[in-house]
Design an enzyme around this catalytic site. Structure first.
Site, PDB file in Angstrom:
ATOM      1  N   HIS A   1      -4.754  -9.444   2.114  1.00 23.74           N
ATOM      2  CA  HIS A   1      -6.534  -9.875   1.865  1.00 23.74           C
ATOM      3  C   HIS A   1      -7.028 -10.729   0.214  1.00 23.74           C
ATOM      4  O   HIS A   1      -7.308 -11.775   0.172  1.00 23.74           O
ATOM      5  CB  HIS A   1      -7.715  -9.240   2.256  1.00 23.74           C
ATOM      6  CG  HIS A   1      -8.164  -8.379   3.412  1.00 23.74           C
ATOM      7  ND1 HIS A   1      -8.820  -8.538   4.771  1.00 23.74           N
ATOM      8  CD2 HIS A   1      -7.183  -7.670   3.997  1.00 23.74           C
ATOM      9  CE1 HIS A   1      -8.719  -8.041   5.896  1.00 23.74           C
ATOM     10  NE2 HIS A   1      -7.507  -7.445   5.349  1.00 23.74           N
TER      11      HIS A   1
ATOM     12  N   ASP B   1     -15.059 -11.894   2.761  1.00 16.38           N
ATOM     13  CA  ASP B   1     -14.189 -11.449   3.462  1.00 16.38           C
ATOM     14  C   ASP B   1     -15.064 -11.450   4.807  1.00 16.38           C
ATOM     15  O   ASP B   1     -15.677 -10.225   5.040  1.00 16.38           O
ATOM     16  CB  ASP B   1     -13.213 -10.754   3.491  1.00 16.38           C
ATOM     17  CG  ASP B   1     -11.739 -10.176   3.868  1.00 16.38           C
ATOM     18  OD1 ASP B   1     -12.141 -10.276   5.463  1.00 16.38           O
ATOM     19  OD2 ASP B   1     -10.865  -9.770   3.188  1.00 16.38           O
TER      20      ASP B   1
END
Ligand code: UDP
Length: 484
Positions: free
Chosen positions: A24, A123
């Site tokens: 990520h 995110d």
């Protein structure tokens, strides 16, 4: 009368917050880097304190900085794959207040005197960070770091349940096609569903619904960013756009950054062993199998030995990323004596550069989305061994949709490793794979170049951030052009 301040657009300041895991961070740091070159934007990249200590060694441009907040876990607690859910819950319950406090700091109260945040990119696997931002009048955009195809499958969980395709019994035929996921009817099987769908035994499964809800929560944002492109996933992107009209397909981001800055950005939490590249320099073209299972996957001793012997039996040279925690119980069984000529083990590699090296002929991968698009962009055929999560969907794209490699899914035997490596490295079939991979790399290069689809979406994203920033109300009354 309007004040002078009201007429003046406030400085756009974007806060980018990835889930605290290597894959990520890599993707979102690349986006942040690209944004910092766009002009007119300041970028704060937010890490958890645990990762901040390992990443703050990087230096960026003056309009880019790192910030951190606690993740709520004790310092000495490991944050590996086994703790993913624990980390998620800790962030949700213990980090939101620190996030809010950070957003409230700005201007005089900011440690660097930076202006207030005018847009957040969070995110999408932690949608709960959208709420404090939006409550303060700061627009939120969501970034999902998985493939559009995996996201689409998560979004279709209720439809699969309604159609009676989920759940299915543990002993069901895994090759049975899944019919209720539009645009994937032609290739999706039970076997290719994310692990959360394969493991569930009841339609009310809490985790299953958590995944579905996380995915739909992006509808509460101002837009959805994906690390993919029309070229890679057009039919699925058009489905996603029917749910999220403001979708930006800006990937593959590592290639986009390179197209913008003429250099790559590395966000490795572990230090890269660059001697891998020197070793590759001494190898013939397309002669090396690169092996990496990403940053989280763990192998059992048995699995490790099947890969090890499969590779040895294939007779090919290999470069293997052997993270210290890759194999449960360690790798004492490995005997390197006599293998120095044809094998090299490193703890962590500069993967993007490795994949672009002329000596690499094939990538044995767990099919994490970053690894998949990095390989595709470099024109390297893959042998996929997906373990969990979205990897099971990605490897199906590789094997059946793009046809740029083979999918070993659910099988881990040395004969299979050997035969798949041979198929991708030797003979006519290997030439075909290499040809398809080379064509994909060219198309990906086009999509991130000027006038390419991904660059077009990136420019649109920058324009939208600038106009959303004018309307962020945390610092001052919104600009007069903002909707009331
Ligand atoms: N990576 C790297 N060096 C290595 C192995 C992996 O830099 O030796 C990087 C790789 O380039 C990719 C990321 O780590 O960007 C892994 O992300 P991915 O989505 O493939 O898998 P995850 O680690 O999230 O399972």
């Amino acid at each position: 009368m309007e004040s002078a301040k009201e007429n003046q657009p406030q400085e756009a300041h974007v806060l980018v917050f990835p889930y605290p895991a290597q894959g990520h961070i890599n993707t979102m740091l690349r986006l942040a880097e690209a944004l910092s070159f766009a002009g007119g934007l300041r970028i704060s990249f937010l890490n958890t304190e645990h990762n901040h200590r390992r990443l703050s060694r990087f230096t960026f441009r003056p309009n880019f900085r790192f910030l951190s907040i606690p993740d709520g876990l004790p310092d000495d607690k490991p944050r590996s794959a086994q703790q993913v859910i624990e980390l998620f819950h800790s962030l949700r319950t213990r980090s939101v207040d620190s996030f809010r406090a950070l957003l409230l700091a700005g201007g005089n109260r900011d440690p660097d005197g930076w202006p207030p945040v005018t847009c957040v990119i969070v995110d999408g696997s932690m949608p709960f960070f959208m709420d404090p931002a939006q409550a303060l009048g700061i627009p939120a955009i969501v970034f999902r770091t998985i493939s559009a195809s995996s996201l689409w499958v998560y979004l279709q969980i209720s439809q699969m349940i309604e159609a009676g395709e989920l759940p299915f019994p543990a002993d069901a035929d895994l090759d049975e096609p899944i019919k209720s996921v539009p645009a994937m009817e032609g290739f999706l099987r039970r076997r290719d569903l994310p692990s959360i769908c394969r493991q569930t035994t009841k339609a009310e499964d809490e985790m299953l619904h958590l995944f579905a809800n996380i995915s739909t929560s992006a509808t509460r944002s101002k837009g959805l960013i994906l690390n993919t492109s029309n070229f890679l996933e057009a039919p699925i992107l058009s489905k996603i756009r029917s749910l999220f009209p403001t979708t930006y397909a800006v990937g593959p981001l590592h290639a986009l950054v390179e197209s913008i800055t003429s250099s790559s950005v590395s966000a490795s939490l572990l230090s890269e062993d660059r001697s891998a590249l020197i070793w590759l320099d001494a190898q013939p073209d397309h002669s090396v199998v690169y092996v990496s299972f990403g940053s989280l996957v763990q192998l059992t001793q048995e699995e490790f030995l099947e890969f090890w012997h499969g590779l040895l039996n294939s007779g090919h040279r290999f470069l293997w990323v052997m993270r210290p925690d890759l194999v449960a119980g360690g790798t004492e069984a490995v005997e390197m004596a006599g293998l120095e000529e044809r094998a090299r083990l490193v703890a962590w590699a500069p993967q993007e550069e490795v994949l672009r090296h002329r000596a690499v002929g094939c990538f044995i991968t767990h099919s994490g989305w970053n690894s998949t698009v990095e390989s595709a962009a470099a024109g390297v055929p893959m042998v996929c061994w997906p373990r969990a999560w979205d990897q099971l969907v990605n490897s199906r794209l590789v094997g059946e949709v793009w046809k740029v490699g083979l999918d070993m899914k659910d099988v881990c035997r040395r004969e299979m490793v050997e035969s798949m490596v041979r198929a991708v490295m030797e003979g006519k079939k290997a030439e075909e794979f290499r040809q398809v991979a080379a064509e994909m790399a060219v198309e990906i290069g086009r999509s991130v170049a000027e006038d390419g689809d991904s660059m077009f979406d990136f420019d649109r994203l920058v324009r939208d951030i600038l106009s959303l920033s004018m309307c962020a109300s945390i610092a001052q009354p919104p600009h007069r052009s903002c909707p009331k």
